[in-house]
Design a protein around this motif. Structure first.
Motif, PDB file in Angstrom:
ATOM      1  N   PHE A   1      17.720  14.849 -38.978  1.00 16.28           N
ATOM      2  CA  PHE A   1      16.829  15.032 -37.832  1.00 16.28           C
ATOM      3  C   PHE A   1      17.464  15.948 -36.796  1.00 16.28           C
ATOM      4  O   PHE A   1      16.844  16.908 -36.326  1.00 16.28           O
ATOM      5  CB  PHE A   1      16.489  13.673 -37.203  1.00 16.28           C
ATOM      6  N   GLU A   2      18.707  15.660 -36.413  1.00 16.64           N
ATOM      7  CA  GLU A   2      19.381  16.442 -35.369  1.00 16.64           C
ATOM      8  C   GLU A   2      19.519  17.906 -35.756  1.00 16.64           C
ATOM      9  O   GLU A   2      19.441  18.797 -34.918  1.00 16.64           O
ATOM     10  CB  GLU A   2      20.749  15.827 -35.068  1.00 16.64           C
ATOM     11  N   GLU A   3      19.704  18.156 -37.050  1.00 21.26           N
ATOM     12  CA  GLU A   3      19.863  19.527 -37.536  1.00 21.26           C
ATOM     13  C   GLU A   3      18.573  20.332 -37.422  1.00 21.26           C
ATOM     14  O   GLU A   3      18.604  21.549 -37.219  1.00 21.26           O
ATOM     15  CB  GLU A   3      20.335  19.499 -38.990  1.00 21.26           C
TER      16      GLU A   3
ATOM     17  N   ILE B   1      15.864  17.247 -28.152  1.00 15.92           N
ATOM     18  CA  ILE B   1      15.045  16.077 -28.477  1.00 15.92           C
ATOM     19  C   ILE B   1      15.869  15.128 -29.350  1.00 15.92           C
ATOM     20  O   ILE B   1      16.401  15.530 -30.384  1.00 15.92           O
ATOM     21  CB  ILE B   1      13.753  16.480 -29.210  1.00 15.92           C
ATOM     22  N   THR B   2      15.982  13.876 -28.911  1.00 14.06           N
ATOM     23  CA  THR B   2      16.673  12.865 -29.701  1.00 14.06           C
ATOM     24  C   THR B   2      15.645  11.884 -30.258  1.00 14.06           C
ATOM     25  O   THR B   2      14.510  11.805 -29.778  1.00 14.06           O
ATOM     26  CB  THR B   2      17.701  12.091 -28.855  1.00 14.06           C
ATOM     27  N   ILE B   3      16.059  11.127 -31.254  1.00 13.76           N
ATOM     28  CA  ILE B   3      15.137  10.157 -31.855  1.00 13.76           C
ATOM     29  C   ILE B   3      14.641   9.161 -30.810  1.00 13.76           C
ATOM     30  O   ILE B   3      13.475   8.773 -30.816  1.00 13.76           O
ATOM     31  CB  ILE B   3      15.801   9.450 -33.054  1.00 13.76           C
ATOM     32  N   ASP B   4      15.505   8.756 -29.895  1.00 10.91           N
ATOM     33  CA  ASP B   4      15.081   7.772 -28.904  1.00 10.91           C
ATOM     34  C   ASP B   4      14.165   8.353 -27.834  1.00 10.91           C
ATOM     35  O   ASP B   4      13.622   7.609 -27.017  1.00 10.91           O
ATOM     36  CB  ASP B   4      16.296   7.096 -28.273  1.00 10.91           C
ATOM     37  N   ASP B   5      13.965   9.679 -27.829  1.00  7.08           N
ATOM     38  CA  ASP B   5      13.005  10.302 -26.913  1.00  7.08           C
ATOM     39  C   ASP B   5      11.575  10.202 -27.440  1.00  7.08           C
ATOM     40  O   ASP B   5      10.622  10.516 -26.725  1.00  7.08           O
ATOM     41  CB  ASP B   5      13.309  11.799 -26.727  1.00  7.08           C
ATOM     42  N   LEU B   6      11.414   9.780 -28.683  1.00  6.38           N
ATOM     43  CA  LEU B   6      10.120   9.880 -29.342  1.00  6.38           C
ATOM     44  C   LEU B   6       9.192   8.725 -28.975  1.00  6.38           C
ATOM     45  O   LEU B   6       9.631   7.607 -28.722  1.00  6.38           O
ATOM     46  CB  LEU B   6      10.307   9.932 -30.862  1.00  6.38           C
TER      47      LEU B   6
ATOM     48  N   LYS C   1      11.190  14.157 -42.486  1.00  5.70           N
ATOM     49  CA  LYS C   1      10.684  15.199 -43.385  1.00  5.70           C
ATOM     50  C   LYS C   1      10.713  16.547 -42.686  1.00  5.70           C
ATOM     51  O   LYS C   1      10.476  16.645 -41.489  1.00  5.70           O
ATOM     52  CB  LYS C   1       9.252  14.842 -43.796  1.00  5.70           C
ATOM     53  N   LEU C   2      11.007  17.587 -43.452  1.00  2.00           N
ATOM     54  CA  LEU C   2      11.010  18.965 -42.952  1.00  2.00           C
ATOM     55  C   LEU C   2      10.080  19.792 -43.818  1.00  2.00           C
ATOM     56  O   LEU C   2      10.140  19.728 -45.051  1.00  2.00           O
ATOM     57  CB  LEU C   2      12.430  19.537 -43.012  1.00  2.00           C
ATOM     58  N   ARG C   3       9.211  20.585 -43.160  1.00  4.59           N
ATOM     59  CA  ARG C   3       8.344  21.478 -43.928  1.00  4.59           C
ATOM     60  C   ARG C   3       7.968  22.696 -43.088  1.00  4.59           C
ATOM     61  O   ARG C   3       7.825  22.560 -41.860  1.00  4.59           O
ATOM     62  CB  ARG C   3       7.096  20.745 -44.426  1.00  4.59           C
TER      63      ARG C   3
END
Length: 197
Positions: A155-157, A163-168, A88-90
């Motif tokens: 997400f990447e955009e 930050i990558t998804i696997d860093d979370l 989600k983006l806000r």
């Protein structure tokens, strides 16, 4: 000392209604103090035993860098239903969201209205064929595998650089009851979610 949210001005209400006209859905959100939760549930005639049990997991860095950037990454387990995810983006401005995204079945622009304010967000949703959210939360499954190629690209955009998804890290779960109900004197069904922090 906590301060009560101030009512929206006429101009703010007009701006919110304009956003709602361009959005796909609206969610009303509020925080009910613990001492008032039972009376709120009773007033809405909600029966938690009729609800669907859910577990919601959020993913962010330890410093909450995604939250600061307005990016939300979430996965959810639902009793009797497939696991699902969202990126989600806000805030967003609905008419500035690319048409190719707006046309996707799994993409939604919503307005969240809450006491004293509102925010418009864009959600890229996904449903999982395998119940992998619990395995990912326990570190047994890569987080990125929970999200579709389109979600990962979204997400990447919008994620902060580097930050990558696997860093979370996994945050949660939060236990939730989802209930469908029809308030007296209201001619349509509503969905309520009780989030137990």
């Amino acid at each position: 000392m906590t301060t009560e949210p101030q009512p929206l001005s006429g101009d703010e209400i007009a701006k919110m209604l304009a956003l709602i006209n361009e959005a796909d859905s609206v969610e009303l959100k509020l925080t009910v103090p613990e001492v008032a939760q039972r009376s709120a549930i009773t007033a809405l005639d909600l029966d938690p035993l009729e609800g669907q049990v859910r577990q919601v997991f959020f993913f962010d860095t330890p410093d909450l860098d995604l939250n600061k950037a307005g990016v939300v990454v979430r996965a959810r387990r639902s009793q009797g239903h497939a696991d699902d995810t969202v990126v989600k983006l806000r805030p967003v401005v609905p008419h500035e969201v690319p048409d190719d995204l707006r046309r996707l079945r799994d993409f939604n622009v919503e307005v969240d209205a809450l006491p004293g304010g509102y925010v418009c967000s864009a959600s890229y949703k996904g449903e999982l064929e395998q119940p992998d959210v619990r395995a990912a939360a326990l570190g047994r499954h890569p987080i990125r595998k929970l999200f579709s190629k389109g979600q990962r690209s979204f997400f990447e955009e919008h994620a902060p650089g580097g930050i990558t998804i696997d860093d979370l890290a996994v945050l949660g779960p939060i236990n939730v009851f989802k209930l469908k109900f029809e308030p007296e004197g209201f001619n349509r069904r509503m969905v309520a979610e009780l989030w137990l922090y």
